[in-house]
Scaffold this motif. Structure first.
Motif, PDB file in Angstrom:
ATOM      1  N   MET A   1     -27.592 -44.503 -44.469  1.00 33.70           N
ATOM      2  CA  MET A   1     -27.748 -43.002 -44.157  1.00 33.70           C
ATOM      3  C   MET A   1     -27.821 -42.311 -45.488  1.00 33.70           C
ATOM      4  O   MET A   1     -27.060 -42.735 -46.394  1.00 33.70           O
ATOM      5  N   LYS A   2     -28.114 -41.229 -45.660  1.00 31.02           N
ATOM      6  CA  LYS A   2     -27.986 -40.192 -46.487  1.00 31.02           C
ATOM      7  C   LYS A   2     -26.888 -39.102 -46.253  1.00 31.02           C
ATOM      8  O   LYS A   2     -26.710 -38.455 -45.375  1.00 31.02           O
ATOM      9  N   ILE A   3     -26.104 -39.074 -47.419  1.00 27.70           N
ATOM     10  CA  ILE A   3     -24.725 -37.987 -47.400  1.00 27.70           C
ATOM     11  C   ILE A   3     -25.117 -37.274 -48.578  1.00 27.70           C
ATOM     12  O   ILE A   3     -25.417 -37.855 -49.810  1.00 27.70           O
ATOM     13  N   LEU A   4     -24.566 -36.150 -48.770  1.00 26.71           N
ATOM     14  CA  LEU A   4     -24.493 -35.233 -49.789  1.00 26.71           C
ATOM     15  C   LEU A   4     -23.112 -35.250 -50.346  1.00 26.71           C
ATOM     16  O   LEU A   4     -22.155 -34.833 -49.860  1.00 26.71           O
ATOM     17  N   VAL A   5     -23.148 -36.068 -51.916  1.00 25.80           N
ATOM     18  CA  VAL A   5     -21.786 -36.231 -52.397  1.00 25.80           C
ATOM     19  C   VAL A   5     -21.475 -35.139 -53.489  1.00 25.80           C
ATOM     20  O   VAL A   5     -22.335 -35.384 -54.673  1.00 25.80           O
ATOM     21  N   ASN A   6     -20.881 -34.176 -53.698  1.00 28.23           N
ATOM     22  CA  ASN A   6     -20.775 -33.145 -55.003  1.00 28.23           C
ATOM     23  C   ASN A   6     -21.918 -32.962 -55.385  1.00 28.23           C
ATOM     24  O   ASN A   6     -22.483 -32.714 -56.300  1.00 28.23           O
ATOM     25  N   GLY A   7     -22.988 -32.341 -54.203  1.00 25.32           N
ATOM     26  CA  GLY A   7     -24.083 -31.855 -54.442  1.00 25.32           C
ATOM     27  C   GLY A   7     -25.257 -33.069 -54.744  1.00 25.32           C
ATOM     28  O   GLY A   7     -26.498 -32.372 -55.050  1.00 25.32           O
ATOM     29  N   ALA A   8     -25.079 -34.035 -54.875  1.00 26.61           N
ATOM     30  CA  ALA A   8     -26.063 -35.211 -55.156  1.00 26.61           C
ATOM     31  C   ALA A   8     -26.205 -36.213 -53.645  1.00 26.61           C
ATOM     32  O   ALA A   8     -25.181 -36.514 -53.262  1.00 26.61           O
ATOM     33  N   TRP A   9     -27.565 -36.516 -53.579  1.00 21.80           N
ATOM     34  CA  TRP A   9     -27.782 -37.137 -52.301  1.00 21.80           C
ATOM     35  C   TRP A   9     -27.702 -38.593 -52.518  1.00 21.80           C
ATOM     36  O   TRP A   9     -27.911 -39.118 -53.679  1.00 21.80           O
ATOM     37  N   ARG A  10     -26.851 -39.279 -51.743  1.00 24.71           N
ATOM     38  CA  ARG A  10     -26.725 -40.612 -52.062  1.00 24.71           C
ATOM     39  C   ARG A  10     -26.639 -41.414 -50.782  1.00 24.71           C
ATOM     40  O   ARG A  10     -26.694 -41.134 -49.690  1.00 24.71           O
ATOM     41  N   ASP A  11     -27.191 -42.768 -50.731  1.00 19.58           N
ATOM     42  CA  ASP A  11     -27.464 -43.493 -49.729  1.00 19.58           C
ATOM     43  C   ASP A  11     -26.122 -44.345 -49.325  1.00 19.58           C
ATOM     44  O   ASP A  11     -25.570 -44.845 -50.528  1.00 19.58           O
ATOM     45  N   THR A  12     -25.730 -44.477 -48.036  1.00 18.68           N
ATOM     46  CA  THR A  12     -24.354 -45.237 -47.885  1.00 18.68           C
ATOM     47  C   THR A  12     -24.602 -46.031 -46.576  1.00 18.68           C
ATOM     48  O   THR A  12     -25.334 -45.649 -45.586  1.00 18.68           O
ATOM     49  N   LEU A  35     -15.099 -32.671 -45.756  1.00 18.20           N
ATOM     50  CA  LEU A  35     -16.340 -33.131 -45.037  1.00 18.20           C
ATOM     51  C   LEU A  35     -16.939 -32.091 -44.500  1.00 18.20           C
ATOM     52  O   LEU A  35     -16.229 -31.301 -43.604  1.00 18.20           O
ATOM     53  N   ASN A  36     -18.071 -31.596 -44.798  1.00 15.50           N
ATOM     54  CA  ASN A  36     -18.755 -30.437 -44.200  1.00 15.50           C
ATOM     55  C   ASN A  36     -17.954 -29.069 -44.394  1.00 15.50           C
ATOM     56  O   ASN A  36     -17.687 -28.356 -43.410  1.00 15.50           O
ATOM     57  N   GLY A  37     -17.206 -29.056 -45.318  1.00 11.24           N
ATOM     58  CA  GLY A  37     -16.535 -27.851 -45.715  1.00 11.24           C
ATOM     59  C   GLY A  37     -15.107 -27.718 -45.196  1.00 11.24           C
ATOM     60  O   GLY A  37     -14.384 -26.696 -45.399  1.00 11.24           O
ATOM     61  N   GLU A  38     -14.755 -28.861 -44.428  1.00 11.74           N
ATOM     62  CA  GLU A  38     -13.408 -28.853 -44.179  1.00 11.74           C
ATOM     63  C   GLU A  38     -12.489 -29.976 -44.689  1.00 11.74           C
ATOM     64  O   GLU A  38     -12.870 -31.001 -44.828  1.00 11.74           O
ATOM     65  N   PHE A  39     -11.183 -29.564 -45.200  1.00  7.59           N
ATOM     66  CA  PHE A  39     -10.340 -30.278 -45.890  1.00  7.59           C
ATOM     67  C   PHE A  39     -10.017 -31.688 -44.807  1.00  7.59           C
ATOM     68  O   PHE A  39      -9.425 -31.361 -43.937  1.00  7.59           O
ATOM     69  N   GLU A  57     -17.089 -33.302 -50.387  1.00  8.06           N
ATOM     70  CA  GLU A  57     -16.762 -33.082 -51.459  1.00  8.06           C
ATOM     71  C   GLU A  57     -15.461 -33.746 -52.025  1.00  8.06           C
ATOM     72  O   GLU A  57     -14.611 -33.947 -51.355  1.00  8.06           O
ATOM     73  N   VAL A  58     -15.656 -34.237 -53.360  1.00 11.78           N
ATOM     74  CA  VAL A  58     -14.446 -34.826 -53.837  1.00 11.78           C
ATOM     75  C   VAL A  58     -14.042 -34.280 -54.915  1.00 11.78           C
ATOM     76  O   VAL A  58     -14.692 -34.014 -56.010  1.00 11.78           O
ATOM     77  N   LEU A  59     -12.720 -33.786 -55.047  1.00  8.96           N
ATOM     78  CA  LEU A  59     -12.243 -33.175 -56.292  1.00  8.96           C
ATOM     79  C   LEU A  59     -10.871 -33.962 -56.739  1.00  8.96           C
ATOM     80  O   LEU A  59      -9.906 -34.420 -55.999  1.00  8.96           O
ATOM     81  N   ALA A  60     -10.930 -34.096 -58.149  1.00  7.20           N
ATOM     82  CA  ALA A  60      -9.718 -34.782 -58.680  1.00  7.20           C
ATOM     83  C   ALA A  60      -8.981 -33.657 -59.378  1.00  7.20           C
ATOM     84  O   ALA A  60      -9.440 -32.636 -59.756  1.00  7.20           O
ATOM     85  N   PRO A  61      -7.726 -34.013 -59.310  1.00 13.12           N
ATOM     86  CA  PRO A  61      -6.775 -33.213 -59.993  1.00 13.12           C
ATOM     87  C   PRO A  61      -6.916 -32.986 -61.263  1.00 13.12           C
ATOM     88  O   PRO A  61      -7.103 -33.718 -62.121  1.00 13.12           O
ATOM     89  N   MET A  62      -6.684 -31.714 -62.098  1.00  9.66           N
ATOM     90  CA  MET A  62      -6.783 -31.449 -63.445  1.00  9.66           C
ATOM     91  C   MET A  62      -5.460 -31.099 -64.053  1.00  9.66           C
ATOM     92  O   MET A  62      -4.691 -30.388 -63.302  1.00  9.66           O
ATOM     93  N   GLN A  63      -5.454 -31.405 -65.153  1.00  9.92           N
ATOM     94  CA  GLN A  63      -4.159 -31.032 -66.029  1.00  9.92           C
ATOM     95  C   GLN A  63      -4.615 -30.141 -66.912  1.00  9.92           C
ATOM     96  O   GLN A  63      -5.597 -30.088 -67.282  1.00  9.92           O
ATOM     97  N   GLY A  64      -3.333 -29.404 -67.574  1.00  8.44           N
ATOM     98  CA  GLY A  64      -3.892 -28.375 -68.606  1.00  8.44           C
ATOM     99  C   GLY A  64      -2.936 -27.032 -68.130  1.00  8.44           C
ATOM    100  O   GLY A  64      -2.278 -26.784 -67.211  1.00  8.44           O
ATOM    101  N   GLY A  65      -3.205 -26.222 -69.032  1.00  7.42           N
ATOM    102  CA  GLY A  65      -2.609 -24.775 -68.781  1.00  7.42           C
ATOM    103  C   GLY A  65      -3.046 -23.731 -69.753  1.00  7.42           C
ATOM    104  O   GLY A  65      -3.755 -23.630 -70.353  1.00  7.42           O
TER     105      GLY A  65
END
Length: 65
Positions: A1-12, A35-39, A57-65
């Motif tokens: 099936m096709k899913i949208l991952v961080n704005g790019a279509w992927r087969d899974t 998933l579909n806008g829900e955490f 949507e997959v988000l990695a934590p960022m460091q910095g300040g």
């Protein structure tokens, strides 16, 4: 099936969010997911079933300040 991952279509072949993350190479990475806008917390990823056209949507934590 096709899913949208961080704005790019992927087969899974994954049927749930946890399997999709593993397939996408996130494995044991510490990431936040939606998933579909829900955490989706880590503890609920196995039960979060995927369907054709779902948006992940997959988000990695960022460091910095």
């Amino acid at each position: 099936m096709k899913i949208l991952v961080n704005g790019a279509w992927r087969d899974t072949g994954a049927s749930d969010l946890a399997s999709a993350l593993h397939e996408l190479g996130y494995g044991n990475s510490v990431v936040a997911t939606a998933l579909n806008g829900e955490f989706v917390p880590t503890s609920s990823r196995l039960g979060a079933q995927l369907a054709e056209g779902d948006r992940i949507e997959v988000l990695a934590p960022m460091q910095g300040g």
